[in-house]
Motif scaffolding. Structure first.
Motif: not given
Length: 256
Positions: A116-119, A173-176, A196-203
């Motif tokens: 997730a961080m490397l994304r 930065f990601d939060l802002l 922060v985790r770099g997650e994208t919810p699916r479904g």
């Protein structure tokens, strides 16, 4: 596939060997250290993309190791903490750690956190002009967000307030960026944990969010508020919606 170098700083030999094995299986070249001083030296020598750092070390504690790492590197840092070490976890996030994993941990969880961080692009990362199409992109076409005097460039990973550049961690930065992309919308702590985790919810699904995860968001938002600043005439940039989450305040008319 070579993912780059990871430095593991862990004094427990069994756990250190487990971390090395898990990260090597994920395609990383791994260097390991049993003490904080050795770990700092490895970071300076190897320029890793990720560091895993135990808080309890035999020579200097993990917070001091983190401070020294941040003087030399902007690599991603994952703190390894015990389940009862919430205060240590939050202190580490305030000091510039990117994420944390509680012990005992599942190898799958560690791999997911690292992936997730490397994304998320590293702050200040620049590719050469021959490799990066963005290097030839006119500024007006770049992915730039504006909110009053606040300007965020998503490609360059820079944020400026009244023409002064803000020194933000990757998580800040990601939060802002998420809050600026969702102006007028309240973002819950759970939403921001995913950011922060770099997650994208699916479904409609989302990963498990613990109380410590939400407390970590509070710490990141507090750091952001401090860096954005304010004065007696203007309300804070980030507003708390009690019981729900956070949103950006409307810019002051003087800053439109």
């Amino acid at each position: 596939m070579d993912q780059g170098t990871v430095v593991v700083i862990e004094d427990d030999a069994d756990l250190r060997n487990l971390l090395v094995a898990v990260l090597q299986q994920s395609g990383f070249e791994v260097r390991a250290a049993a003490t904080g001083l050795e770990g700092v030296a490895l970071v300076r020598e190897q320029n890793p993309v990720v560091v895993t750092l135990d808080i309890g070390l035999p020579d200097i504690d993990g917070h001091e190791v983190l401070r020294r790492i941040r003087q030399a590197s902007d690599c991603y840092v994952i703190m390894l903490t015990g389940r009862d070490d919430e205060a240590d976890t939050l202190t580490a996030l305030q000091a510039g750690a990117d994420d944390y994993v509680t012990k005992p941990f599942r190898p799958r969880e560690l791999r997911a956190r690292v992936a997730a961080m490397l994304r998320r692009p590293r702050a200040g990362t620049q590719e050469s002009e021959t490799q990066s199409p963005a290097a030839h992109t006119p500024l007006r076409k770049r992915s730039t967000l504006h909110h009053g005097a606040l300007v965020l460039d998503s490609e360059a990973r820079t944020a400026r307030l009244s023409d002064a550049e803000l020194s933000l961690t990757r998580s800040e930065f990601d939060l802002l960026q998420d809050l600026m992309r969702n102006v007028g919308t309240v973002r819950t702590k759970s939403d921001l944990v995913q950011v922060v985790r770099g997650e994208t919810p699916r479904g409609g699904g989302r990963g498990y969010v613990s109380d410590v995860d939400e407390r970590a968001i509070e710490v990141h938002i507090g750091n952001l508020r401090r860096k954005l600043g304010g004065n007696a005439r203007h309300q804070p940039w980030l507003l708390t919606v009690r019981g729900v989450g956070y949103r950006l305040a409307a810019p002051h008319p003087d800053e439109e």
